[in-house]
Design an enzyme around this catalytic site. Structure first.
Site, PDB file in Angstrom:
ATOM      1  N   LYS A   1       0.843  -1.199   0.000  1.00 25.54           N
ATOM      2  CA  LYS A   1       0.000   0.000   0.000  1.00 25.54           C
ATOM      3  C   LYS A   1       0.879   1.250   0.000  1.00 25.54           C
ATOM      4  CE  LYS A   1      -2.043   2.496   3.215  1.00 25.54           C
ATOM      5  NZ  LYS A   1      -2.041   3.805   2.545  1.00 25.54           N
TER       6      LYS A   1
ATOM      7  N   GLU B   1      10.467   1.774   9.926  1.00 29.98           N
ATOM      8  CA  GLU B   1      11.332   2.931   9.626  1.00 29.98           C
ATOM      9  C   GLU B   1      10.507   4.170   9.915  1.00 29.98           C
ATOM     10  OE1 GLU B   1      14.435   2.680   8.831  1.00 29.98           O
ATOM     11  OE2 GLU B   1      14.485   0.514   8.509  1.00 29.98           O
TER      12      GLU B   1
ATOM     13  N   CYS C   1      13.042  12.117   5.903  1.00 26.58           N
ATOM     14  CA  CYS C   1      13.245  11.684   7.287  1.00 26.58           C
ATOM     15  C   CYS C   1      14.684  11.922   7.734  1.00 26.58           C
ATOM     16  CB  CYS C   1      12.885  10.210   7.416  1.00 26.58           C
ATOM     17  SG  CYS C   1      13.774   9.194   6.226  1.00 26.58           S
TER      18      CYS C   1
ATOM     19  N   GLU D   1       9.112  16.051  15.592  1.00 27.78           N
ATOM     20  CA  GLU D   1       9.393  16.100  14.153  1.00 27.78           C
ATOM     21  C   GLU D   1       8.436  17.089  13.473  1.00 27.78           C
ATOM     22  OE1 GLU D   1       8.305  12.669  11.724  1.00 27.78           O
ATOM     23  OE2 GLU D   1      10.267  12.781  10.749  1.00 27.78           O
TER      24      GLU D   1
END
Ligand code: NAD
Length: 485
Positions: A178, A253, A287, A389
């Site tokens: 997906k 991850e 990231c 973040e």
């Protein structure tokens, strides 16, 4: 092969392109223009089950193909990605908002590299054997797991999608995958490429839809035995909670809040040029971006002045324009989130040195989602702005006096994905690299990637490693065979 964007994206199940069973769709929006330019399936459990059944029935034959056969098909997919670079790059840019030159230079070439790398890798993969003198010999069989799930995010859409799918297929698994519902187009175009490349029906199934709507159904499926996920730490936590009681293999991850540590003895011109990239590339939506810039006190003022001057020159605007350095951020939801983080930084007492808000687009990009490169100083290491973040074109500056202080600032984070160190002192580079709590360390460079190296993070940045043999090991089950002599 027609690789243009269709009005309705289709799921790819059992080798066929098909509508979602519930008939529901989500708007697919170009973030640089605000235009709804296609519809994405809003798939659910029923589509995931259909995909699983297709994968299961394909598994027997695919797991028995020779590595050479798998090499040929995966390599063919890589070739077709290269042949269709322009169409794929345009699709990526229209979905994501990133500059077209970046999609052409990085995203799409890396997607073909992923297939080529693991196509070749599986031909060279080997396993251990352990001899017990004259008593016995053990050898490790590495067999495919079965049907596995691969779920990827929107920031590097085809790049990260293929980074999971390629090793999973190379190792002999069948896949239910997906992509992000925010950037589905290149994954859809990959379906057509896979048909053309002769990938047997059901070996790869691509389902489109939301995390809660169909991502979670892939994770919860009792017979999908391993999940490789890249995305937010929040979703990673939910996935781990669902998968753990079923003892699924997990590769997670997740997010990052990476330090960029700059010592006074760095190679100045290389450092400053690379720091612009590591701060703002892909609108800061990588990231691995170095969002916390830590600068030795003696060069702090010089750094600040030159960094601001360079960031000011970054052209923000139409991703189709070759001069654009920063395109649109990916969605209205994300745009609002990033602007909210900038407001929070102000409330926390930060000083906005550059940017700090939206940039109005022009022409076809009047309704685009653009944010100015933003530089903030004056905040402590443990405030929310420096701990959470942001994942946008926003960086903070902090200064340090000693190596110990630099390390303390760098490690004041719940994340541990990557770090960059700028120094010409090799001993210091080694010392600091060993002490920073991150899975990936770059010394005097950034985003220099060798696909053989282990890739992943410490702490809230994830579990497990991707890349090279790590990925092929993840997508296989080791079985020890002991033969008494
Ligand atoms: P996200 O977690 O919202 O979504 C990622 C993918 O997971 C999407 O396909 C989404 O539909 C799906 N998803 C969401 N919730 C789910 C659930 N409960 N179960 C199953 N699937 C679910 O992340 P995003 O906003 O698309 O991507 C940005 C995040 O990804 C950032 O945190 C960034 O740091 C991270 N990221 C990490 C890496 C890495 O290698 N560590 C690389 C790129 C991006």
């Amino acid at each position: 092969m027609n690789l243009s964007a269709p009005a309705h994206i289709a799921n790819y199940i059992g080798g066929n392109l098909q509508a979602p069973i519930n008939g529901k769709y989500i708007d697919n929006i170009n973030p640089a223009t605000g235009e709804v330019y296609s519809q994405t399936p809003d798939s659910d459990l029923a589509d995931v089950e259909a995909a699983f059944l297709a994968a299961k029935s394909a598994y027997g034959a695919w797991s028995l193909t020779t590595t050479e056969e798998r090499f040929k098909i995966l390599n063919k997919i890589a070739e077709l990605i290269d042949d269709n670079l322009d169409a794929l790059a345009l699709a990526e840019t229209n979905d994501n908002g990133k500059p077209l030159w970046l999609s052409k230079k990085v995203d799409i070439p890396r997607a073909s590299s992923n297939f080529r790398f693991f196509a070749t890798g599986i031909m060279h993969f080997s396993t251990d054997s352990h001899h017990m003198e004259d008593k016995a010999i053990n050898y490790t069989l590495r067999q495919p797991i079965g049907v596995v799930g691969c779920i990827s995010p929107w920031n590097l859409p085809l790049y990260l999608f293929t980074w999971k799918i390629a090793p999973a297929l190379a190792a002999g698994n069948c896949v239910v995958a997906k992509p992000s519902e925010v950037t589905p187009m290149t994954a859809y175009l990959l379906s057509i490429i896979c048909q053309e490349a002769g990938l047997p029906a059901g070996v790869l199934n691509i389902i489109h839809g939301t995390g809660p709507g169909c991502g979670s159904a892939i994770v919860a499926h009792p017979q999908i035995k391993a999940i490789s996920f890249t995305g937010s730490t929040r979703a990673g936590r939910d996935i781990a909670a669902t998968a753990a009681p079923m003892f699924k293999k997990l590769s997670l991850e997740l997010g990052g809040k990476n330090p960029n540590i700059i010592f006074a003895d760095c190679n100045w011109s290389k450092m400053i040029a690379t720091t612009i990239q590591s701060s703002f590339s892909n609108q800061g939506q990588i990231c691995l971006c170095g969002s916390r810039i830590l600068v030795e006190e003696s060069i702090y003022d010089r750094f600040k002045e030159e960094f601001i001057a360079r960031a000011k020159k970054l052209t923000v605007g139409d991703p189709l324009d070759d001069n654009t350095r920063q395109g649109a951020v990916v969605s209205k939801l994300h745009f609002d989130k990033v602007l909210g983080c900038i407001e929070l930084a102000k409330e926390e007492g930060g000083t906005i040195l550059l940017g700090g808000g939206a940039v109005k687009g022009t022409g076809r990009c009047e309704d685009g989602l653009f944010i100015a490169p933003t530089i903030i100083e004056g905040l402590g290491a443990s405030c929310r702005t420096n701990m959470e973040e942001i994942f946008g074109p926003v960086v903070t500056l902090q200064s340090f006096k000693t190596e110990e202080e630099a390390l303390q600032l760098a490690n004041t984070s719940d994340y541990g994905l990557s770090a960059t160190i700028w120094t010409q002192d090799v001993s210091r580079a080694n010392r600091v690299a060993a002490k920073v709590h991150s899975g990936i360390i770059w010394v005097n460079c950034w985003l220099l990637r060798d696909l053989r190296t282990p890739f992943g993070g410490f702490k809230n940045s994830g579990v497990g490693r991707e890349g090279g043999w790590e990925a092929l090991r993840f997508f296989t089950e080791p079985k020890n065979v002991c033969i008494e002599l």
